[in-house]
Write a protein that holds these residues in place. Structure first.
Motif, short mmCIF file in Angstrom:
data_model
loop_
_atom_site.label_atom_id
_atom_site.label_comp_id
_atom_site.label_asym_id
_atom_site.label_seq_id
_atom_site.Cartn_x
_atom_site.Cartn_y
_atom_site.Cartn_z
N VAL A 121 0.85 -1.19 0.00
CA VAL A 121 0.00 0.00 0.00
C VAL A 121 0.88 1.24 0.00
CG1 VAL A 121 -1.82 -1.20 1.27
CG2 VAL A 121 -0.13 0.15 2.52
N LYS A 122 0.31 2.33 -0.40
CA LYS A 122 1.02 3.61 -0.39
C LYS A 122 0.62 4.40 0.85
CE LYS A 122 0.94 3.72 -5.47
NZ LYS A 122 0.26 2.43 -5.58
N ASP A 123 1.51 5.29 1.27
CA ASP A 123 1.25 6.23 2.36
C ASP A 123 0.88 5.51 3.66
OD1 ASP A 123 1.13 8.70 3.52
OD2 ASP A 123 -0.91 9.16 2.85
N LEU A 124 1.78 4.61 4.10
CA LEU A 124 1.60 3.92 5.37
C LEU A 124 2.25 4.73 6.49
CD1 LEU A 124 0.89 1.43 7.17
CD2 LEU A 124 3.14 0.50 6.52
N HIS A 125 1.52 4.91 7.59
CA HIS A 125 2.05 5.55 8.79
C HIS A 125 1.81 4.61 9.97
CE1 HIS A 125 2.70 9.80 7.31
NE2 HIS A 125 2.05 9.25 6.30
N ILE A 126 2.87 4.43 10.78
CA ILE A 126 2.78 3.53 11.94
C ILE A 126 2.84 4.37 13.21
CG2 ILE A 126 3.83 1.59 13.15
CD1 ILE A 126 5.05 0.73 10.47
N HIS A 127 1.85 4.17 14.08
CA HIS A 127 1.77 4.89 15.35
C HIS A 127 1.93 3.88 16.49
CE1 HIS A 127 -0.03 8.45 13.26
NE2 HIS A 127 -0.43 7.50 12.43
N HIS A 128 2.75 4.21 17.48
CA HIS A 128 2.94 3.31 18.62
C HIS A 128 3.01 4.14 19.90
CE1 HIS A 128 7.26 4.28 19.31
NE2 HIS A 128 7.22 4.59 18.02
N PRO A 129 2.54 3.60 21.02
CA PRO A 129 2.61 4.33 22.29
C PRO A 129 4.06 4.66 22.64
CG PRO A 129 1.16 2.42 22.47
CD PRO A 129 1.89 2.28 21.18
N THR A 130 4.27 5.83 23.18
CA THR A 130 5.62 6.24 23.56
C THR A 130 6.20 5.27 24.59
OG1 THR A 130 6.94 8.06 24.48
CG2 THR A 130 4.73 7.76 25.37
N GLY A 131 7.49 4.97 24.43
CA GLY A 131 8.14 4.04 25.34
C GLY A 131 7.95 2.59 24.96
N ARG A 132 7.18 2.31 23.90
CA ARG A 132 6.98 0.93 23.43
C ARG A 132 7.56 0.80 22.03
NH1 ARG A 132 4.38 2.77 27.94
NH2 ARG A 132 3.47 1.02 29.09
N ASP A 133 8.07 -0.38 21.73
CA ASP A 133 8.68 -0.61 20.43
C ASP A 133 7.63 -0.97 19.40
OD1 ASP A 133 11.24 -0.17 21.43
OD2 ASP A 133 11.46 -2.28 22.03
N SER A 134 7.94 -0.69 18.14
CA SER A 134 7.10 -1.10 17.02
C SER A 134 7.73 -2.31 16.36
CB SER A 134 6.97 0.04 16.00
OG SER A 134 6.40 -0.43 14.79
N ARG A 135 6.93 -3.12 15.69
CA ARG A 135 7.47 -4.27 14.96
C ARG A 135 8.11 -3.86 13.64
NH1 ARG A 135 4.45 -9.86 14.88
NH2 ARG A 135 6.62 -10.42 14.47
N GLY A 186 5.64 8.05 17.54
CA GLY A 186 5.31 7.74 18.93
C GLY A 186 4.27 8.72 19.44
N PHE A 187 3.38 8.27 20.29
CA PHE A 187 2.33 9.17 20.78
C PHE A 187 2.05 8.90 22.25
CE2 PHE A 187 0.04 5.39 19.39
CZ PHE A 187 -0.87 5.19 20.42
N SER A 188 1.53 9.91 22.92
CA SER A 188 1.04 9.76 24.29
C SER A 188 -0.45 10.10 24.30
CB SER A 188 1.80 10.68 25.25
OG SER A 188 1.53 12.04 24.94
#
Length: 628
Positions: free
Chosen positions: A269-283, A292-294
């Motif tokens: 897919v095009k234009d993928l954005h990955i959001h993950h909680p701050t302090g946690r790793d993404s795959r 990262g977000f709070s």
């Protein structure tokens, strides 16, 4: 003495048909003189693939038995569409094959000893019986004036049956639109399609259900790819990180081969954005668009927080007492509403705490108030230093409230409370919440809901690094609320300008962990939030997709929000029975096949389909991480 066995002369032999009475014999002669229809008399019959059979005591309404010759048997497969022309009363019907095709002997019944012998001794006997085909056809309606009406009659016996072409079958079944799910079983050249911009389909919400290994994740990945190509803003709550690489083409050999067979190619897919909680790793930690977000504590409804924390009744009372005192202190310290600020004042009046929290309130503000209550309840002997010189003026407060501890204690004493045990338990749960380190983090911004709703953007909320159902539920509840409010504002702007609003699709993996039947009675406010999003989303082009391998854990209230279903293999008969009662649009014949579905096969029921159908879902062209 025993009874003597009858001699052969006493009775007619069993294998000799007794003579007909003279009256019956004459009737049979007269019947033989009746004119018969033949292909020579009606050339149209040359194209017939079968004829309707006589009804019996076992016949069912809207089900017609059709018999076909051995040569035409292969033309009538499951889900084949047919037209039945009842020439005797000049009526025309459309129907679909729902059972069969079955092969039946022309000469003797399949249960006879002779039939068993012929089949079992197939290696030794060259002789066999000729056979014909039988299928059961469900009537879709009677054709009248170009419309398909509910059938008030049944086709007469010996009515010819004709196949419908692919194009006409697609029109009859409602297979039209730009978004393709896969192919319809029994029609290799017919695709299961729907209109991605039709408000009556995706915004009516969808359930993707099935056991592990049935193909749910592939269906989700395919849906993500097709939705993105259609310009839909797609948000995926991904608990395992399976979809964090969907911007890459699949490298699965079997998928690539099947895609080529369908004339498709592997692509991300095009234009993928990955959001993950701050302090946690993404795959996918190296992704270019990683955010990262709070969470803002002030955006969460206090009622939702109390439910997710599973507070007891006493703890909930203490929680709301502390919450109310915190609101008063925010005004005392001129944090919110700010002095002489009419906008803040109006915003305060408009707060609906069943939907959102109190503006500018942080978790630390609330913890400080709870600490003040605990301090007020402790006896002097329990405080640090019993002497007047060593007794502190009050608790140690870490927020802005620490600038005037006396003011905080005055508010606490004005709203005096007891029950130190429940206050202590509440403090423990709030401290546990703070240790998640997800609320009001200065170095991590909140979620940009507006950006997520960009047309054609795929936003994956990667929760694989949390290991906390509480945190997952808090994140899901907060982002869902924010998306709904943002889409509401966008819809109002689009309507005012006479422009279409961007369609949004929200996919919730492992939905049973967010809204389980065992917890729904304890989380009425959270469910009401989801129900509100579902109801408003139907008008605001906000579609929800619930994905689960444990539909038995979803309450009927959640299943009742869904109008579309993609049901993969389910082996538990009790689950099938419950789903059968819930999803009334799927007939019993299809439910009988659910436990035998192969990976990738599914029963699809969409609001634009004339009837539910068994489909082969297209393989996902995107890369999906396999999760054990």
């Amino acid at each position: 003495m025993g009874a003597r066995a009858p001699s052969p002369s006493m009775h007619a032999r069993d294998d000799v048909t007794p003579p007909l009475p003279e009256q019956e014999w004459r009737k049979s002669l007269e019947f033989g003189k009746q004119p018969k229809l033949s292909a020579a008399m009606d050339p149209e019959l040359d194209n017939a693939v079968g004829f309707t059979h006589f009804d019996s005591t076992a016949s069912h309404d809207d089900l017609i038995t059709v018999l076909a010759t051995r040569e035409d048997l292969h033309l009538l497969s499951f889900q084949t569409l047919v037209r039945i022309k009842s020439k005797e009363d000049n009526r025309s019907y459309l129907g679909v094959v729902v059972r069969g095709p079955f092969a039946e002997s022309d000469a003797i019944s399949a249960g006879s000893t002779l039939a068993f012998g012929v089949v079992v001794q197939g290696k030794k006997l060259a002789y066999t019986f000729d056979y014909h085909g039988r299928v059961e056809v469900e009537l879709l309606g009677e054709e009248s004036g170009g419309e398909l009406l509910p059938p008030d009659h049944r086709p007469r016996p010996r009515s010819p049956v004709f196949l419908l072409g692919v194009e006409e079958s697609a029109v009859v079944l409602g297979m039209a639109g730009d978004l393709c799910l896969g192919t319809v079983s029994g029609h290799d050249r017919m695709e299961a399609r729907f209109d991605s911009r039709d408000k009556s389909i995706l915004p009516r919400h969808t359930g993707i259900i099935g056991t592990t290994g049935g193909g749910k994740s592939t269906t989700v990945a395919t849906l993500i790819h097709r939705a993105q190509a259609a310009g839909i803003a797609t948000i995926v709550f991904d608990l395992e990180g399976e979809y964090t690489h969907v911007d890459e083409p699949t490298d699965h050999a079997a998928m690539i081969e099947t895609l080529e067979g369908r004339g498709q190619k592997a692509e991300g897919v095009k234009d993928l954005h990955i959001h993950h909680p701050t302090g946690r790793d993404s795959r996918n930690p190296g992704h270019d668009n990683l955010h990262g977000f709070s969470l803002n504590f002030s955006s969460l409804s206090p009622h939702v927080i109390a439910e997710i924390l599973n507070l007891s009744e006493a703890q909930q009372e203490r929680f709301h007492e502390a919450y109310d005192v915190t609101k008063l202190l925010l005004e005392d310290f001129e944090i919110f509403p700010r002095p002489r600020n009419e906008e803040d004042r109006q915003r305060m009046l408009d707060v609906d705490e069943l939907t959102t929290g109190y503006p500018q309130m942080t978790l630390q503000h609330l913890l400080d108030v709870v600490s003040a209550y605990l301090y007020s309840l402790r006896s002097p002997s329990k405080r640090k230093g019993a002497s007047e010189e060593s007794t502190p003026r009050g608790p140690r407060l870490l927020s802005e409230f620490g600038r005037n501890v006396g003011r905080v204690m005055a508010r606490v004493y004005a709203q005096s409370s007891k029950n130190e045990i429940s206050w202590t338990a509440l403090a423990g749960k709030l401290h546990q919440l703070r240790r998640l380190n997800i609320f009001d983090v200065d170095t991590a911004p909140g979620v940009d809901h507006e950006a997520m709703l960009t047309p054609g953007r795929v936003s994956v909320i990667d929760l694989s690094g949390t290991d906390s159902p509480q945190l997952n539920n808090l994140v899901i509840a907060d982002i869902l609320r924010g998306l709904q409010e943002t889409q509401e504002a966008r819809y109002q702007r689009a309507s005012a300008g006479g422009e279409p609003v961007t369609p949004v699709l929200i996919i919730l993996e492992e939905a049973h962990e967010f809204l389980s039947a065992s917890r729904i009675s304890q989380m009425p406010v959270l469910f009401e939030q989801v129900a509100r999003i579902a109801k408003r989303g139907r008008k605001r082009w906000l579609g929800l997709v619930f994905v689960t391998q444990l539909p038995q854990h979803l309450p009927n209230e959640v299943l009742g929000l869904l109008n579309n279903f993609i049901i993969h293999k389910i082996t538990d008969s009790s689950v099938i029975s419950r789903m059968q009662r819930t999803v009334g649009s799927i007939d019993a014949g299809l439910w009988e096949r659910v436990s035998q579905l192969a990976p990738g096969q599914a029963i699809a029921s969409f609001s634009n389909f004339t009837r539910p159908l068994m489909v082969a879902v297209d393989p996902a062209p995107v890369k999906r991480l396999l999760v054990d």
